[in-house]
Each structure stands twice: as C-alpha cells, then as structure tokens.
Design a protein around this motif. Sequence first.
Motif, mmCIF file in Angstrom:
data_model
loop_
_atom_site.group_PDB
_atom_site.id
_atom_site.type_symbol
_atom_site.label_atom_id
_atom_site.label_comp_id
_atom_site.label_asym_id
_atom_site.label_seq_id
_atom_site.Cartn_x
_atom_site.Cartn_y
_atom_site.Cartn_z
ATOM 1 N N GLU A 1 3.583 6.439 -6.106
ATOM 2 C CA GLU A 1 4.730 6.716 -5.405
ATOM 3 C C GLU A 1 5.878 5.997 -5.215
ATOM 4 O O GLU A 1 5.888 4.882 -5.196
ATOM 5 N N PRO A 2 7.134 6.414 -6.105
ATOM 6 C CA PRO A 2 8.299 5.758 -6.352
ATOM 7 C C PRO A 2 9.053 4.885 -4.847
ATOM 8 O O PRO A 2 9.659 4.026 -5.167
ATOM 9 N N THR A 3 8.643 5.395 -3.710
ATOM 10 C CA THR A 3 9.329 4.855 -2.631
ATOM 11 C C THR A 3 8.218 3.908 -1.959
ATOM 12 O O THR A 3 8.812 2.789 -1.594
ATOM 13 N N LEU A 4 7.164 3.975 -1.841
ATOM 14 C CA LEU A 4 6.118 3.322 -1.255
ATOM 15 C C LEU A 4 5.838 2.036 -2.057
ATOM 16 O O LEU A 4 5.881 0.886 -1.543
ATOM 17 N N LEU A 5 5.852 2.170 -3.268
ATOM 18 C CA LEU A 5 5.201 1.009 -4.085
ATOM 19 C C LEU A 5 6.193 -0.199 -4.156
ATOM 20 O O LEU A 5 5.743 -1.443 -4.013
ATOM 21 N N PRO A 6 7.457 -0.025 -4.381
ATOM 22 C CA PRO A 6 8.318 -1.092 -4.291
ATOM 23 C C PRO A 6 8.636 -1.697 -2.770
ATOM 24 O O PRO A 6 8.606 -3.003 -2.990
ATOM 25 N N ILE A 7 8.264 -0.970 -1.960
ATOM 26 C CA ILE A 7 8.294 -1.568 -0.701
ATOM 27 C C ILE A 7 7.045 -2.494 -0.317
ATOM 28 O O ILE A 7 7.340 -3.482 0.256
ATOM 29 N N ALA A 8 5.925 -1.969 -0.785
ATOM 30 C CA ALA A 8 4.632 -2.739 -0.744
ATOM 31 C C ALA A 8 4.729 -4.093 -1.592
ATOM 32 O O ALA A 8 4.325 -5.124 -1.151
ATOM 33 N N VAL A 9 5.366 -3.991 -2.667
ATOM 34 C CA VAL A 9 5.451 -5.184 -3.470
ATOM 35 C C VAL A 9 6.540 -6.220 -2.897
ATOM 36 O O VAL A 9 6.328 -7.431 -2.885
ATOM 37 N N GLN A 10 7.544 -5.618 -2.457
ATOM 38 C CA GLN A 10 8.549 -6.801 -1.666
ATOM 39 C C GLN A 10 7.696 -7.313 -0.529
ATOM 40 O O GLN A 10 7.944 -8.707 -0.305
ATOM 41 N N ALA A 11 7.036 -6.481 0.306
ATOM 42 C CA ALA A 11 6.528 -7.053 1.485
ATOM 43 C C ALA A 11 5.388 -8.104 0.964
ATOM 44 O O ALA A 11 5.127 -9.138 1.502
ATOM 45 N N ALA A 12 4.683 -7.768 -0.240
ATOM 46 C CA ALA A 12 3.782 -8.645 -0.533
ATOM 47 C C ALA A 12 4.298 -9.928 -0.942
ATOM 48 O O ALA A 12 3.745 -11.132 -0.798
ATOM 49 N N SER A 13 5.544 -9.985 -1.587
ATOM 50 C CA SER A 13 5.901 -11.385 -2.209
ATOM 51 C C SER A 13 6.567 -12.173 -1.104
ATOM 52 O O SER A 13 6.542 -13.328 -1.262
ATOM 53 N N ARG A 14 6.404 -11.566 0.055
ATOM 54 C CA ARG A 14 6.912 -12.493 1.226
ATOM 55 C C ARG A 14 5.657 -12.895 2.131
ATOM 56 O O ARG A 14 5.452 -13.920 2.716
ATOM 57 N N ALA A 15 4.678 -11.659 2.395
ATOM 58 C CA ALA A 15 3.593 -12.181 3.480
ATOM 59 C C ALA A 15 2.232 -11.635 2.808
ATOM 60 O O ALA A 15 1.291 -12.119 3.569
ATOM 61 N N GLY A 16 2.173 -11.638 1.586
ATOM 62 C CA GLY A 16 0.897 -11.560 0.713
ATOM 63 C C GLY A 16 0.074 -10.126 0.787
ATOM 64 O O GLY A 16 0.694 -9.281 1.582
ATOM 65 N N SER A 17 -0.433 -10.119 -0.161
ATOM 66 C CA SER A 17 -0.860 -8.524 -0.426
ATOM 67 C C SER A 17 -2.214 -8.178 0.390
ATOM 68 O O SER A 17 -2.389 -7.042 0.626
ATOM 69 N N THR A 18 -2.758 -9.150 1.143
ATOM 70 C CA THR A 18 -3.781 -9.256 1.913
ATOM 71 C C THR A 18 -3.015 -8.388 3.271
ATOM 72 O O THR A 18 -3.865 -7.380 3.944
#
Length: 468
Positions: free
Chosen positions: A39-56
């Motif tokens: 999904e072109p909108t969801l994945l970039p947001i998830a990656v950005q959030a993971a870079s700050r707060a972790g993928s877990t």
Amino acid sequence: MEEPVGVSVLLGAILRGSAAGFAFVQASSFALEPWLSEEPTLLPIAVQAASRAGSTGVGVVTACLVCTSMLISLGSGFLLAAMVMKLLKHIGSDIPWLTAMATSVSLILGAATTGVLWGLLPLGVYIIVQLILVVAVFFYSNINQLTQALSIIFVTLYVSVYYGRMGVLLGLFLTGVTISFLCALRKALTERIAPRPKCVTECKLLERVFFYSVVVGMLGFGVGLGAGELENNSEAEMVIMIESVLWVAFLSAGILGAGLGTVAMVDVGTEMAGNIAIGTSVLSAIALRVIWNNVPSLGARASTGGILGITVVAAVSLSAASVAAKEVYNSRFTFLTTISSVAVGVIAASKVSSSSLMGTSELTTAIFVSMGSYVLGAPKSPFNTRMQLRRGLLTGPELVKEIGMETITAAAAPIGAGALGVAVLGTAALGKLGTVGVLLALALALGSTLSGMLGRTLPAPAERVNTQ
C-alpha cells in the motif's frame, strides 16, 4: 453404549463441516496476498514510525487496529442479523430456511460492508474516528476501568510481540516467567489492598479484559514469531511485520468468530444452525469473489477490511456446523469423521485460492485452527451454553442483538489500545503533534475528575445500588 447415527445425519454433518472449513480457509488465505504491504500510503508511514519507535511498536499498533476491525465487523453483522430476524418474526414468518437464509445474508452483508467502509476512510480520518469511538464508549462505561483495560491490552500485545521475535523456545519460556510473576504480584496486591467498590455504571469491562488479554497475547506472540528477528527497522522488515500481523489476525478470526458464533447458534436449534452454516459458507465465497473483482477500485485497506469481516463470519459457519452436528458427538467414529471433513474442506480451499502462496506450514496451521474452531461448537464446549448477559438470559433476536452489542463494546479496548499506540508512535515520529495524543490519553486517565468536569456526577455511596 454409543448410539448409532443415521446415514443422512452423518452425511449432512460432513457436508456442513467441509463447506465451513472450505469457506473459512478460502477467506483467510487472502491474508497471504501482499495488499497492505504494498500500500503506497501505509508502508512509508510505518517505516518512518519504525525508524523512531521500533518495528515492534508498529506491529502492536497494526495488530490493535486489525483486531478492532474484526470485532466491529462481526458485531455489525450480528446487529443486522438481529434486525432482520426481528422483522421476520414481526411479519409472522415461520419458515426455517427463509429465516436461516436471511440471517446468513445479514451476517455477511453487515460484516463485509463495515470492513470495507473502515478501509475506505483516509488513514488520518480512520484514526480520528477511532479516537471518537473511544470517547463515546467512555459515556457508557467507567473511564478508570477503560483506561486500565487499554493499558493492560496494549502492554500485553507489545510484550508478546517482543517475546515472539525472540523465537519459540526463549519466547515461550519468558512468557511463562512473566505470567508467573504477574500472578504472584496480583495475589500479593489482592491480599494487601482493600477491595474497591463496584463500578457505578455496572461496567463489566475489567471482568472480561483478562480473556481479551489472552487472545491478544496469542495474537501478538504469533505476530512476533512470524516477523522474525530483524532489527534494522527497514522497509523489508516492515513488510514482513505487516504480513505477519495479517496472517495471524485472519487465523485469530476463526477462534473469535467460532466462539461468539456458538453462543448465538446454540439458541436457534440444530436445524436452523445447520442451514445458517451452509448459507454463510456459500455466501462468503460469493462475497469474496465480489471484493476480489473490485480490489483496484476499493483499494488495499478496504479490500482487506471487507475480507477480514467475511473471514469472521465464515468462522461462525464452523461453529454453526458443529452445533448442528450435535448428534454425531455421541460416537467417536462419527465425530472423527465430521472433524476430518473440516480438514478436507481446508485442503480443497488451499487448492482453489492462493495455492501458490500457501505452503505446508500455512496449510497445517490453517487445518488445526479450523478444526479447533469447529470444536468450539461441541456440546461440551464452554461456549456451548446459554450466556448470562447484562439483561439476563436472552433468546432469539434479542440474544443475537446483545452479542453484537457486546462484541462492538469489546472493540473499544483494542480501539483505545491502538489509539494510545498511535499517540506514542506519533510523539516519536512527529514531535509535538503526537504529544497532543498522549495528553489526550492522560486526560482520559483522570477518570472521575474529568467525569465531574463534564457534568456527570457520581452518586453518594448509599445510592450506589444495583439497578438491574
């Protein structure tokens, strides 16, 4: 002595079991499609959030949102079915097959439509609507209990995902140690702290939250286990995490739908339950084709939400088939025959849909989940009983309606847990904007103080009586 079962009864049970297993796994196999992970909108947001707060943390929030969609979709299906059943009763229709067919259509239509509508909302609006729902639930429950419930569920999910990423052996060991510690702590606190007065609003949330914690703990551990041990918070890792969340959530729909479906089906009788089992099985396959053919226009999130709703209702067909097969449980041979028919339906579904994506491990897992969901409708299952709901022992449309309301109310917990998680991730990824969400969560945690500010006063101790 085991009583013999007629051939027609056995064949009917085999047909319903096979159809229900086929429908459930055909629907759940769509979790293997890489829709949300691309999904072109969801994945970039998830990656950005993971870079700050972790993928877990991202995995936990995603699991909460998916669990919410599942609960609200199923609850909506039950509510629509209750309305239709009431209407048929009002006009004096006493044709069993017509009532069963109308109920099946209502379950599928309500769950699938609700799931699609959730997915059609823009991501930001989707989260805002969830926050509004949490605040709305506040007016019908005790906010202190709601806050505790959300905290318990969110922490349980986070820890279980973290443990799952450590692997099966170490993760299960640490899970056992943690559970033992919490049980000992709870016992110590219970002995030292005076009991609190009962909830003024007669909220049952905390009485059920431990069951929800077990469910989300299993969900979280499976998510972490599927996501593996990557720690670089990259796009590839987030793809694995999202796909793991979807696969585990779709399989969890089997346990949830079958458990609640059993409670609803026990009251309607074996004949009606059998008709509903066949109806939901056939209609779920049709609904899947409709959504599948419209994926480009609906989008990834709407398609996933709709199919998740269909999956939960397909799980209801598993419990309905089991309730209808009450007689076959009198014989070990007939029981093994019918439960094997569920496995046959699962294998057939794997050959029809997503066969290239479902490997041996996925197929094995799906077989065990389907057979386990079927057993939830067994006569000696704890779900196979009349449930004492808030309004007492109910029957017919009223029972289905109350189950729907309870299911949607239960969704408030993962909704709020997801909202708290979004606030935390937002704080890490967006700074002050996310802080607003955390401050809102803290404001809600004030409980009775906020209640008084809103003009909702608590009665005096002498006035706190049970109004039921």
